[in-house]
Design a protein around this motif. Sequence first.
Motif, PDB file in Angstrom:
ATOM      1  N   THR A  13       9.734   0.541 -12.159  1.00  0.00           N
ATOM      2  CA  THR A  13       8.778  -0.195 -11.542  1.00  0.00           C
ATOM      3  C   THR A  13       8.479  -0.167 -10.213  1.00  0.00           C
ATOM      4  O   THR A  13       7.203   0.071  -9.390  1.00  0.00           O
ATOM      5  CB  THR A  13       8.770  -1.710 -11.993  1.00  0.00           C
ATOM      6  OG1 THR A  13       9.149  -1.937 -13.363  1.00  0.00           O
ATOM      7  CG2 THR A  13       7.666  -2.621 -11.622  1.00  0.00           C
ATOM      8  N   LEU A  17       5.242   1.309  -8.068  1.00  0.00           N
ATOM      9  CA  LEU A  17       4.588   0.652  -6.937  1.00  0.00           C
ATOM     10  C   LEU A  17       4.596   1.520  -5.614  1.00  0.00           C
ATOM     11  O   LEU A  17       3.561   1.613  -4.863  1.00  0.00           O
ATOM     12  CB  LEU A  17       5.448  -0.791  -6.413  1.00  0.00           C
ATOM     13  CG  LEU A  17       5.165  -1.726  -7.290  1.00  0.00           C
ATOM     14  CD1 LEU A  17       6.367  -2.978  -7.144  1.00  0.00           C
ATOM     15  CD2 LEU A  17       3.878  -2.466  -7.455  1.00  0.00           C
ATOM     16  N   TYR A  18       5.721   2.295  -5.273  1.00  0.00           N
ATOM     17  CA  TYR A  18       5.640   3.419  -4.399  1.00  0.00           C
ATOM     18  C   TYR A  18       4.397   4.338  -4.648  1.00  0.00           C
ATOM     19  O   TYR A  18       3.786   4.872  -3.597  1.00  0.00           O
ATOM     20  CB  TYR A  18       6.849   3.951  -4.034  1.00  0.00           C
ATOM     21  CG  TYR A  18       7.873   3.083  -3.483  1.00  0.00           C
ATOM     22  CD1 TYR A  18       7.516   2.538  -2.023  1.00  0.00           C
ATOM     23  CD2 TYR A  18       9.165   2.853  -3.764  1.00  0.00           C
ATOM     24  CE1 TYR A  18       8.330   1.751  -1.288  1.00  0.00           C
ATOM     25  CE2 TYR A  18       9.964   1.960  -3.007  1.00  0.00           C
ATOM     26  CZ  TYR A  18       9.694   1.561  -1.958  1.00  0.00           C
ATOM     27  OH  TYR A  18      10.557   0.677  -1.120  1.00  0.00           O
ATOM     28  N   PHE A  79       1.347  -2.649  -1.772  1.00  0.00           N
ATOM     29  CA  PHE A  79       2.323  -2.028  -2.825  1.00  0.00           C
ATOM     30  C   PHE A  79       3.826  -1.894  -2.105  1.00  0.00           C
ATOM     31  O   PHE A  79       4.686  -1.831  -2.958  1.00  0.00           O
ATOM     32  CB  PHE A  79       1.620  -0.814  -3.457  1.00  0.00           C
ATOM     33  CG  PHE A  79       0.541  -1.259  -4.218  1.00  0.00           C
ATOM     34  CD1 PHE A  79       0.479  -1.921  -5.158  1.00  0.00           C
ATOM     35  CD2 PHE A  79      -0.746  -0.216  -3.951  1.00  0.00           C
ATOM     36  CE1 PHE A  79      -0.837  -2.085  -6.073  1.00  0.00           C
ATOM     37  CE2 PHE A  79      -1.870  -0.529  -4.859  1.00  0.00           C
ATOM     38  CZ  PHE A  79      -1.688  -1.525  -5.658  1.00  0.00           C
ATOM     39  N   THR A  80       3.813  -1.300  -1.003  1.00  0.00           N
ATOM     40  CA  THR A  80       5.001  -1.149  -0.431  1.00  0.00           C
ATOM     41  C   THR A  80       5.988  -2.527  -0.017  1.00  0.00           C
ATOM     42  O   THR A  80       7.209  -2.246  -0.713  1.00  0.00           O
ATOM     43  CB  THR A  80       4.834  -0.186   1.033  1.00  0.00           C
ATOM     44  OG1 THR A  80       4.144   0.811   0.630  1.00  0.00           O
ATOM     45  CG2 THR A  80       6.326  -0.103   1.519  1.00  0.00           C
ATOM     46  N   MET A  82       5.569  -5.057  -1.927  1.00  0.00           N
ATOM     47  CA  MET A  82       5.966  -5.372  -3.371  1.00  0.00           C
ATOM     48  C   MET A  82       7.229  -4.605  -3.641  1.00  0.00           C
ATOM     49  O   MET A  82       8.168  -5.111  -4.449  1.00  0.00           O
ATOM     50  CB  MET A  82       4.960  -5.249  -4.315  1.00  0.00           C
ATOM     51  CG  MET A  82       3.490  -6.415  -4.121  1.00  0.00           C
ATOM     52  SD  MET A  82       2.340  -5.926  -5.208  1.00  0.00           S
ATOM     53  CE  MET A  82       3.126  -5.879  -6.705  1.00  0.00           C
ATOM     54  N   ALA A  83       7.244  -3.349  -3.783  1.00  0.00           N
ATOM     55  CA  ALA A  83       8.307  -2.670  -4.164  1.00  0.00           C
ATOM     56  C   ALA A  83       9.626  -2.892  -3.277  1.00  0.00           C
ATOM     57  O   ALA A  83      10.712  -3.029  -3.754  1.00  0.00           O
ATOM     58  CB  ALA A  83       8.063  -0.987  -3.839  1.00  0.00           C
ATOM     59  N   VAL A  93       7.143 -11.405  -6.629  1.00  0.00           N
ATOM     60  CA  VAL A  93       6.495 -10.201  -6.872  1.00  0.00           C
ATOM     61  C   VAL A  93       5.395 -10.207  -8.139  1.00  0.00           C
ATOM     62  O   VAL A  93       4.605  -9.657  -8.032  1.00  0.00           O
ATOM     63  CB  VAL A  93       7.574  -9.156  -6.754  1.00  0.00           C
ATOM     64  CG1 VAL A  93       6.833  -7.752  -7.358  1.00  0.00           C
ATOM     65  CG2 VAL A  93       8.361  -8.828  -5.703  1.00  0.00           C
ATOM     66  N   GLY A  97       1.421  -9.763  -7.674  1.00  0.00           N
ATOM     67  CA  GLY A  97       1.296  -8.320  -8.264  1.00  0.00           C
ATOM     68  C   GLY A  97       0.121  -8.757  -8.940  1.00  0.00           C
ATOM     69  O   GLY A  97      -0.941  -8.125  -9.168  1.00  0.00           O
ATOM     70  N   GLY A 131      -1.384   0.249  -9.673  1.00  0.00           N
ATOM     71  CA  GLY A 131      -0.842  -1.100  -9.506  1.00  0.00           C
ATOM     72  C   GLY A 131      -0.743  -1.946 -10.894  1.00  0.00           C
ATOM     73  O   GLY A 131       0.235  -2.611 -11.110  1.00  0.00           O
ATOM     74  N   ALA A 134       2.069  -1.153 -12.706  1.00  0.00           N
ATOM     75  CA  ALA A 134       3.371  -1.544 -12.091  1.00  0.00           C
ATOM     76  C   ALA A 134       3.484  -3.488 -12.638  1.00  0.00           C
ATOM     77  O   ALA A 134       4.564  -3.642 -12.760  1.00  0.00           O
ATOM     78  CB  ALA A 134       3.407  -1.497 -10.441  1.00  0.00           C
TER      79      ALA A 134
END
Length: 150
Positions: A13, A17-18, A79-80, A82-83, A93, A97, A131, A134
Motif C-alpha cells: 500500500t 502511495l509512492y 501521497f508522500t 500518507m505513505a 491515513v 486517504g 490513490g 491505495a
Amino acid sequence: MSAQQLSASARPTGRVLYTAALLAVASAGVIVIDQVAGGGLAAQLRHVYPGRSAADISMAESSILTYLFTLAVLGAALFTTMAWALRRGRRWVRGVGAAAVVLGSVLAGYNFSQPHPLLMTVAGVVPCVAGLAAVVMLWTERSTASPIPA
C-alpha cells in the motif's frame, strides 16, 4: 494502529502511495511537455474563447497552469505524507486517504468540464486512480491485520 500492529502487507500500500506521488509529479511533467511542444493550452483557450485578446488568453493560461501545477504538487505531497504516515502506523491515513479520493474525484470531474487539453486532464486523473487503489488497499483488513515481523 501502532507501528507494531502495521502488517507487512501494508508495505505494498505504501508503494502504491509512492507511485501515486510519482504519477502526480509526472502529470506536472506532461503539462510542461505540452507547453514546450506547442502551447496546447493557449491554442485550446483561443479555440474555446474566440475574439479574446492575447492578454486575456495569456492570463487565463497562467491561471490554469498555476492551478494544475498546484494540484500536482499538493497531490505528490499528500501521497508522500500518507505513505510516510502509513509506515509509522498513523490511524488518520485511512480517513485522509478517503477524503483525498473524494476531493480528487470532484476536481477531476471539474477539470473535464474545463477547456483544458484532454492530455492534461487525463494526466491529472492517473494519480487519482493510483490513490484510489491505495485507499481501497488501506480499507482492507490485510493492511492492518498482523504485526510487522522483526
